[in-house]
Every structure is written in structure tokens, then in C-alpha cells.
Write an enzyme that holds these catalytic residues in place. Structure first.
Site, PDB file in Angstrom:
ATOM      1  N   ASP A   4       2.504   7.043  -0.647  1.00 27.97           N
ATOM      2  CA  ASP A   4       1.194   7.509  -0.144  1.00 27.97           C
ATOM      3  C   ASP A   4       1.362   8.701   0.805  1.00 27.97           C
ATOM      4  O   ASP A   4       2.085   8.616   1.792  1.00 27.97           O
ATOM      5  CB  ASP A   4       0.548   6.321   0.591  1.00 27.97           C
ATOM      6  CG  ASP A   4      -0.820   6.621   1.174  1.00 27.97           C
ATOM      7  OD1 ASP A   4      -1.377   7.707   0.914  1.00 27.97           O
ATOM      8  OD2 ASP A   4      -1.355   5.735   1.882  1.00 27.97           O
ATOM      9  N   HIS A  62      -4.074   4.692   6.477  1.00 23.29           N
ATOM     10  CA  HIS A  62      -2.909   5.336   5.853  1.00 23.29           C
ATOM     11  C   HIS A  62      -1.836   5.693   6.876  1.00 23.29           C
ATOM     12  O   HIS A  62      -2.141   6.037   8.020  1.00 23.29           O
ATOM     13  CB  HIS A  62      -3.347   6.608   5.117  1.00 23.29           C
ATOM     14  CG  HIS A  62      -4.317   6.355   4.021  1.00 23.29           C
ATOM     15  ND1 HIS A  62      -3.921   6.010   2.751  1.00 23.29           N
ATOM     16  CD2 HIS A  62      -5.669   6.352   4.010  1.00 23.29           C
ATOM     17  CE1 HIS A  62      -4.993   5.826   1.999  1.00 23.29           C
ATOM     18  NE2 HIS A  62      -6.074   6.035   2.731  1.00 23.29           N
TER      19      HIS A  62
END
Lengths: 545, 545
Positions: free
Chosen positions: A192, A365
Site C-alpha cells: 500500500d 493507511h
């Protein structure tokens, strides 16, 4: 010659590999996620964007499984479209499976889909692949990444993650598993990249809990919290505080209500029955006894918060003394709409808290230090940044290089670009044709850029439409019909349209006997006339009868 | 009863009092600034927005002066429109006056405007007012705020400011003057609120200098810097570094070239002649010897950087090894376009630096600690937050309250809301009608929300036009003409349009003899048919001949 492992990120233009990743070895394919993208501001009228499935539909008999990392729209939203066309089971954790079921139920097709529940820690043998889901922390519970042992080597796909040591559900990410993968030699890490331009470490969900506690302790009246319908952990945090501070909880917005119901049924939300009330009942309680959760954190005009901001909600209206909390970041492109909604709520007398002035939201995130930790835990031979715009992938690649991964062991590619690994080298193949598919109303893929560009032109200066009758002597008969939309103020168009009639007359006179089509000649002449008069360039359409 | 001092912020919806402030006492009016606003993303096709001048045009003979704080578009952009309609001199510092002259020259009207140059430190007697401009630091040189002694008391207007101790031009803000004002008892402080939701202290321009130095030291090839055309200080910093590192400087973009020329002429930019070269010449130099400054830091497609990103610039193309610097923040609403431009530049092989990954830009506006310092230096009786969205004004008011200013001594109002001060109390009057004025092509104020809403509908699903001939028996004659734009893909419309023809036939049959207008009945029927078939709602226009 040995076979190679092929990895293909598919999906939208903006978010690379966010929406779908294909893992392919000889005759077997695993698909990871199938999400939607939100249209950019210039993709006018487009509802959503789904990945272009063409690459896998050509070989759909090879697809063994669709593995899903978590239940957010940008990872599951395209499943109804995909599952309509392929015949493979979905593998997902219980909460993710529940969210997928809600989604499939809302769509017409894709009813007979097999969903196989998995748990972090499982070891699944699917064709030539061994799939090991591992727990990660993100902004929704029950998220996993996947370790996938392939004939060419072990690859690790992180899904969306952050290294939250104190997540809302008390289940931190599985560091041990990541370290254990590294002991088996990881060939490639697909990780990610969403926050690759943020230094440091993303704040824990615990920070939000503390900020919310402040809100509950201080709010003089009602509390109204806007967040994503799928942010189950935020709903749990709110319910916990409602109980602590003696408020009742009302949940509004169809998707948030459905998700709450499903998550309570599956045990991912623990909310006592008597804590929850209907909005109609909340309105009659003393204001200090109420907290309301609502959709519309992105300023969507038709969601609950958008309607409240404009005074268009049937059951509820914002009053002085209300405390409104935006517990979400604006998705890029939504900033203006979100801030306008916030300004409107202030205008109505509410006190509004949002991330810039209080830590009422944190990202789901990983930031740069977490990305580095992921790389050092997994110690991959190859780094493949996924999930993010090109600028994020580049930045993630920079981090990898700083940590000693050679540049030719890092692949920064756009969606639709196949990568091949043979265990020793990484090869980047030419990009596949196609890209992504617009969903607009009932049509999937039918509307393309030409139609969107027409909408762009219409949105800039509108359109003027003329029907002119011409007799056999090529003379204008009667007054032409002139209709305009989005071009001029109808009340002020009189003089201008008289001029248009004259310009049409002149053009017909000049061009009646020339070669080309008369309507096109009149369109050109009118376009020039209108630009000279107004400085604007509407679309001009002329029908000669 | 003594007369009152009236203060009216005018301007757009988003930024309060940013664009224009009116100071009025009995028969005398001062105007401070007259700027434009940039349209929001849903103000389709609108070029710019100017304040609604109606309030002062009704009493234009009272206007004694237009005082200008600095030369940015959102403070001077509406001057050509305003000066066309009033007869008063403009007061501005030399650089600001130069920028205003460039602007007036570019517009058609407003040629005979008197511009009186002022300097920070001057004391001007204008009617019953004594105006004392004082130096402030911002992101353009030669900025001032105004102390204005009125018959009711002294008010201080900060303009846009930050407390930069090490500004690019070496001229820090005039702390002494602010303290001196406080010794005279300041009635009201009108202060910049733009960054009221940022904690701490805004970074100095010196930080940018250091970041730029890193770029110049490390860049292996060309350097291309995007910024605002009016960011004179950034042009100076770039020129200094070009000289230090032996690069030649090319400046592209019409407005940046004009501003540079003017600022050099007035002595605000010190750049040796032999440092500057034309873009055509820059292309033939070794790449390490060149730096290029360009417009387009907001991702505007027609500006230099937008064209470079899409490979559409005639003279220049981005190549691997180029270093591109975005030295600007995205203006809210432009984030998506800016980041797309950045992604496209990465795609072309450039290394792109922007504020999130290197401090190549700093804000020109005060953060919270500076706002508190301003309040404590000036020590006003009343605080009137200006320049910012409502959420910023609210936050600024919060800071004021924290510092002991009573709530009834703080006015958070939207543009168009007059305030009255009598020396003791603050009264907020009802908001004036009107608001702001759209500029679209040659039209100023003619296009309003109804036209923009039509554009919105056109942009969502396009339009379909039908011309149907009906004979005296009310039967359809021939095949109707059907034209659509922005609705369906022309190549795939065949079957759908056959259905449309049938639907028209049915509608004419059913409604031919009913009361209402036949075209409207057919429009309704067609709208329903198209929604059922496509899930979309285009505008439908039917002409019955």
C-alpha cells in the site's frame, strides 16, 4: 524455459492497483479485490468507474478464486459486475463477506455467488497457490493481507494497512507473521502506497477515541457525527461513548443502517439494543441525551449531512448548540464540497469539528516510517508499490531505494501493465489496451470520453439549437425556432436571438448554393456570430427542414 | 444621536471580506481592495466572480478612495470592473500600482484611472479619515495593511499578512507600528483569517530558499519551477540561485513575463540582464545550465505547466532527468487537477517536487500563533475576522475569545452583512440583497444560477433534441429528427433511437387531443422512456412543427 509468475494491477487511472490485482501462473489465476473508483471532477455525469476486466475475461476459465482484503468500496464495489461474468468463489473474512453480501443483494445480477469465509491465520490451497491471509489494521475491522506461495516464490500483498498498535478493535497487525514470511524468503512485496508522501507514522485510532471523548464531555446539545457508512470501528467508538455519557444513538442513512445491522449480527459491533433508537424518537429527547451518526462525510448533496447543511432533511434540522463532527478526510477532489458543507453547518449555528481543528479522524493507511518497517519486516527481493497515484508509487519506490533495494528490483507501473517474475529478474511488459470502464446509470462501459467531452463543452457554455425551414428556392421561411440551454439567461436573450435570426438569414443566403451541407455552414456562421457577441462558445446545432 | 461607522465586507460566497471591504462614515466611503474570486467546481463555465458592487454604486459619489493592500488577483482583479463605474483614485504602493496598471491595460474599459502611489509609513488625509499604511509580510513584496482613524475611532485592517522575520525581500513586518496603534486605542481589528485552522506559526520564506538551494545543488538536468505569476519573491529567489549555480533563467507564460518586466523596471526584482534568456535559447543550452519559471501551478490546462504535462507545449517537452518544482499550494478545489498534472509529469519521466515532499512552498498567511500575536500587538476593542471561509472566521473568533475578547465584541459575518460601530457597541445589520456576480466570456452579471443549473444538468446526462412534424390530423409525418449531445455514444444509439421514435409516436397518439402543449407532453413521455431504458435523465427538448 520455466514458466513465469505474472502480476497485473488493474483498475482506474488515478489509484494504481487499488481496485484489482491479478496473480497468474500458467493456467491458474487469482484475483485480489475488485473495487470501484470515484470519478474525477471532469468525468462529468459518471457515477462510478470499474476496472476493465477484459484481460481476465479472455481467460476466465483460469480464475480459481477472488480474494478480498477488506470491505471498502474501492476493494469490493466492482464485485457485482465481475461476478456476473466469471464463475469462481470469493474468499473473504466474515465481516468483509457480510459487506459483500449486502452489496450483491443491492445489485440485480450476481445472485449465485459462492462466498467462502476465511480467517487470518488460515492456510488455503487454491490450485498451485498456497494462500495465507494475515491480519492487518486499517480503518475497518477484519482486514487481511495475503501471503501467496507460488511456484516461482512467495509474494506478500499487504492490502490497505497501517501499523496501529492500539486499534479500535484491539487487534493489532500480525507482525510475527510478516517476520515469519521473511524467514521463507519473500520474492515480492506488493504494498500500500496511499500515504507515501506523509512523513512519520500514522496516528492510532486511539487518538480518535480521545478526541471523541472530549466532544462527548463538552458538547452542550446534540452530537451529530458524519463518517463513512463502512467505518464500523467509528460506529463502535461512538456507541461506547454514548453508553459512557448516557446518550442514545440514532443511525441514519440507508447504507450505514444496513452495515450496522449486518455487523451487529456477525458480532463485529457490540451495541446493546436499548442504546439504539430511531431518529424520530431522538428528536423528542432532550438534546443532551442524543448522538446521531450520519452518512455524507464527503459532502454528497443527497446524503444525510448534505441535506442537513442545506436544511433539506425531512426529520431533522441543525440548530444552535448542535455539535457536528466530520470524522473523515475529504477524498481528493471532494475538498471544496466538504468545506462548503462545513461552512453551511456553521451558518446554521452548529459548532463543527473536523480533522484540521481536532483529531476526530485519522488515516487508515501507513505513513513513510510504517512503509519502511513493512519492507524491513518482509525483506522482499522485489518491491511493487500498489494502491496510490503515480506520485505515491514513485515516493514509495524512493523509500525502497533508500533501504537498499536495487532500482531494477522495484516496479513502478500504471494499471494495466503486466509484470513478470521468474525468481531472478523482474520484467515489465507493455501496457495492455483499455483501462477502465465508466458506469453511468444503467450503462456499463457504453459511455466513453467522446460523450464526456461533449458534456464538458455543454457544461462550459451550453447549447443552442436552431430549426430553420428553407423553401425550394433556398430561402428561409418563417422565423427559425431557437432553443438554448445553459447558454444565456432566457430573460435577456431577446435582442441576441434577433441577431441570431439575422445571422441565420445571412448564412443561408451566402451558403445556399455552395457545395457542403447547409446546416454545417449555418452552424459555423452562428458559432462565430455568438462568440463575437458573447465571448462564449456554446455547442451549435442546426436542423434545416 | 452621533453617526456610526459602518463596515461592509463584500465579495464572493467562499472567502469573506477577502475581495472588498467598505468603510463608511456619513457621506464618505473608503473601499479597501476589489478582487476576484475563483469559481467553485459546480459553477460550470464561469470564468471569474466579482463582488456585487450594487451597495456602493447606489452612493458612488461618496467614494473618496480605493485603498489596495497588495497586488494579488483576489485583491485587485475586480478593479477594472469597479473603476469603470466609479470616479475615485486608487491608492497603492509602487509594485501594487504596477500590477494594477498591467491589469487595467489588459481590460478594455477603465483607462483613465488615477493611481496615487503611497508608501508604508505615509499619513494620508482622505476626507474625514486619516489613513496610515503599514508594512506587512506576505508572499508578494510591497504589501501593506491600513490603520484608519475615523471619527468613531481607529480601525486596523491587516490585509493578507504573516509575521515573517526573514522574508525574501528582507523587509519584516512593522511590529512597532502595530504596537504604536495599540497605544492610541484601537477600536476594531479587521484581520486575515485564511489559516485560522492551522496551529503554530507559518514557515518563513527562508525555508523555501533553503529547499530551492537543495534543488539547484542536486538537479542533474533542467529545473522547471511552477508558481503564481505574481509571486515576485519566488522569481527573485530563483534568479539568485540561478546566478549562484551558473544557470540561465527563462521565464514563460504571458502574465509572469509581464509582471517580471514591470517589477524589474520598478526595482522590485534585481536580475542582471545577461541572466535572462528566451525559452528558444534555453532549449539549446546544456540541460544543467538552465532553469525555467512557468505558470500553471494550479494545474490549469492552458497554462505552461498543464501543456508540458500533456505534451502539448510547442517549444518545450519534459524529459527524463528534468526536475519540476511546484512552488504553490493547490487553491481549494484545484487539488485533483494539480495532482493529476504532477502524475502526468512523473509519467513523462520528470522528478517532481511539491510541498508535501519538500518545503518548496510556504503559505503567505498567518497561522494561529501569529493571529494571537496580532491581536495582542493591536489590542483592539472589537475583532472582525475577515479573509477566509466561514469556518476560518469562526476559528479566528475562537482565538479571540480565548484571549479575552468578549463574544459580543467579535463579529463573524458573511459578505454583504453591514456592521455598525459607535465606539461602544457593535451592531450587526441584516444582510444586503445580492451577493456576487458571475463573469462569463463578455458577460458580467448576466449569467446567474438558472443558467448554471442548466449546465449542471447538461453535464450530468446531456441533452436530446427532437423535431417532430405533425400533420393537421395530428399524426406524425416522416421520421422525427433526433439529435443528442453528451447523452449516449453515437455509435450505440441506433436501437435506442428506434425506441425513441416509437415512444414519440405513442405519445403523439395519446396526447394529440389533450389540453396542454403537445411538445411538453411528448417531452414528459420521452423523459420517462429514456430513464427506464438508460437510468439517466437527459434534458429533453421537443419541437413540434
Amino acid at each position: 524455459m520455466t514458466a513465469k509468475l505474472r502480476i497485473v494491477p488493474l483498475g482506474g487511472l488515478g489509484e494504481i492497483g487499488k481496485n484489482m490485482t491479478v496473480i497468474e501462473y500458467e493456467d491458474e489465476i487469482l484475483v485480489i479485490d475488485a473495487g470501484i473508483m470515484f470519478p474525477e471532477n471532469d468525468m462529468l455525469g459518471i457515477d462510478t468507474i470499474i476496472p476493465d476486466f477484459a484481460y481476465i475475461l479472455d481467460k476466465k476459465e483460469k480464475i480459481k478464486a477472488v480474494l478480498v482484503t477488506h470491505g471498502h468500496e474501492d476493494h469490493i464495489g466492482a464485485l457485482p459486475h465481475l461476478m456476473d461474468q466469471i464463475d469462481a468463489p470469493i474468499y473473504a473474512t466474515p465481516l468483509t463477506a457480510g459487506l459483500i453480501e449486502v452489496k450483491l443483494r443491492q445489485s440485480k445480477g450476481a445472485q449465485r455467488v459462492e462466498i467462502i469465509q476465511l480467517q487470518a491465520g488460515d492456510v488455503l490451497h487454491i490450485g498451485c497457490f498456497t494462500v495465507e491471509p494475515f491480519h492487518v489494521a486499517h480503518s475497518i475491522p477484519d482486514c487481511v493481507g495475503f501471503g501467496i506461495t507460488t511456484p516461482v516464490g512467495l509474494i506478500v500483498h499487504t492490502g490497505d494497512y497501517k501499523f496501529d498498535h492500539t486499534p479500535a478493535d484491539g487487534w493489532p497487525p500480525d507482525f510475527a507473521k510478516l517476520a515469519e514470511f521473511s524467514s521463507r524468503d519473500v520474492l515480492a512485496l506488493l504494498a500500500d502506497s496511499t500515504n507515501a508522501d506523509r512523513a512519520g507514522w500514522t496516528s492510532s485510532e486511539m487518538v480518535v477515541k480521545a478526541a471523541f471523548d472530549d466532544v462527548f464531555r463538552q458538547a452542550p446539545g446534540r452530537i451529530i457525527i458524519a463518517t463513512f457508512a463502512s467505518l464500523i470501528s467509528r460506529i463502535q467508538q461512538t456507541a461506547d461513548l454514548a453508553q459512557k455519557y448516557g446518550r442514545k444513538l440514532a443511525i441514519t442513512g440507508r447504507s450505514m443502517r444496513e452495515n450496522t445491522k449486518m455487523a451487529r449480527r456477525l458480532g463485529y459491533l457490540e451495541i446493546p439494543d436499548d442504546l439504539i433508537i430511531e431518529l424520530e424518537d431522538a428528536i423528542h429527547l432532550p438534546k443532551r441525551d442524543v448522538v446521531i451518526m450520519a452518512t455524507g462525510s464527503q459532502g454528497e448533496p443527497s446524503a444525510v449531512m448534505g441535506r442537513l447543511a442545506r436544511g433539506r432533511h425531512r426529520g431533522l434540522s441543525i440548530e444552535a448548540g448542535d455539535t457536528v463532527v466530520f470524522s473523515a478526510y475529504p477524498i481528493p477532489g471532494n475538498e471544496e464540497t466538504v468545506f462548503r458543507t462545513i461552512n453551511q453547518l456553521f451558518q446554521r449555528g452548529a459548532n463543527v469539528l473536523y480533522e484540521r481543528i481536532a483529531p476526530v479522524h485519522v488515516s487508515g493507511h501507513a505513513s513513510q516510517e510504517e512503509m519502511k518497517l513493512m519492507i524491513n519486516l518482509v525483506r522482499p527481493s522485489f518491491l511493487i508499490p500498489i494502491h496510490g497515484e503515480l506520485r505515491h508509487l514513485k515516493q514509495h519506490a524512493e523509500l525502497g531505494k533508500q533501504m537498499g533495494i536495487p532500482a531494477d528490483h522495484i516496479a513502478v507501473v500504471e494499471n494495466g501493465t503486466p509484470l513478470e517474475l521468474d525468481g531472478e529478474t523482474l520484467e515489465i511488459l507493455p501496457r495492455l489496451p483499455g483501462g477502465y470502464v465508466f458506469v453511468d446509470g444503467a450503462s456499463v462501459g457504453e459511455i466513453g470520453w467522446p460523450v464526456v467531452r461533449d458534456r464538458e463543452r455543454l457544461s462550459q457554455s451550453g447549447i443552442i439549437f436552431v430549426v430553420v425551414s428553407v423553401n425550394s428556392q433556398k430561402q428561409v421561411v418563417g422565423r427559425p425556432d431557437i432553443i438554448s440551454r445553459g447558454f444565456v439567461n432566457p430573460n435577456e436573450s431577446g435582442v441576441l436571438f434577433d441577431g441570431v435570426v439575422e445571422a441565420i438569414g445571412r448564412a443561408v443566403e451566402v451558403y445556399a448554393n455552395s457545395a457542403g451541407a447547409l446546416n454545417e455552414a449555418v452552424e459555423d456562421a452562428l458559432g462565430r456570430y455568438l462568440y463575437a457577441e458573447t465571448g462564449r462558445r456554446p455547442l451549435v446545432h442546426v436542423v434545416v427542414k
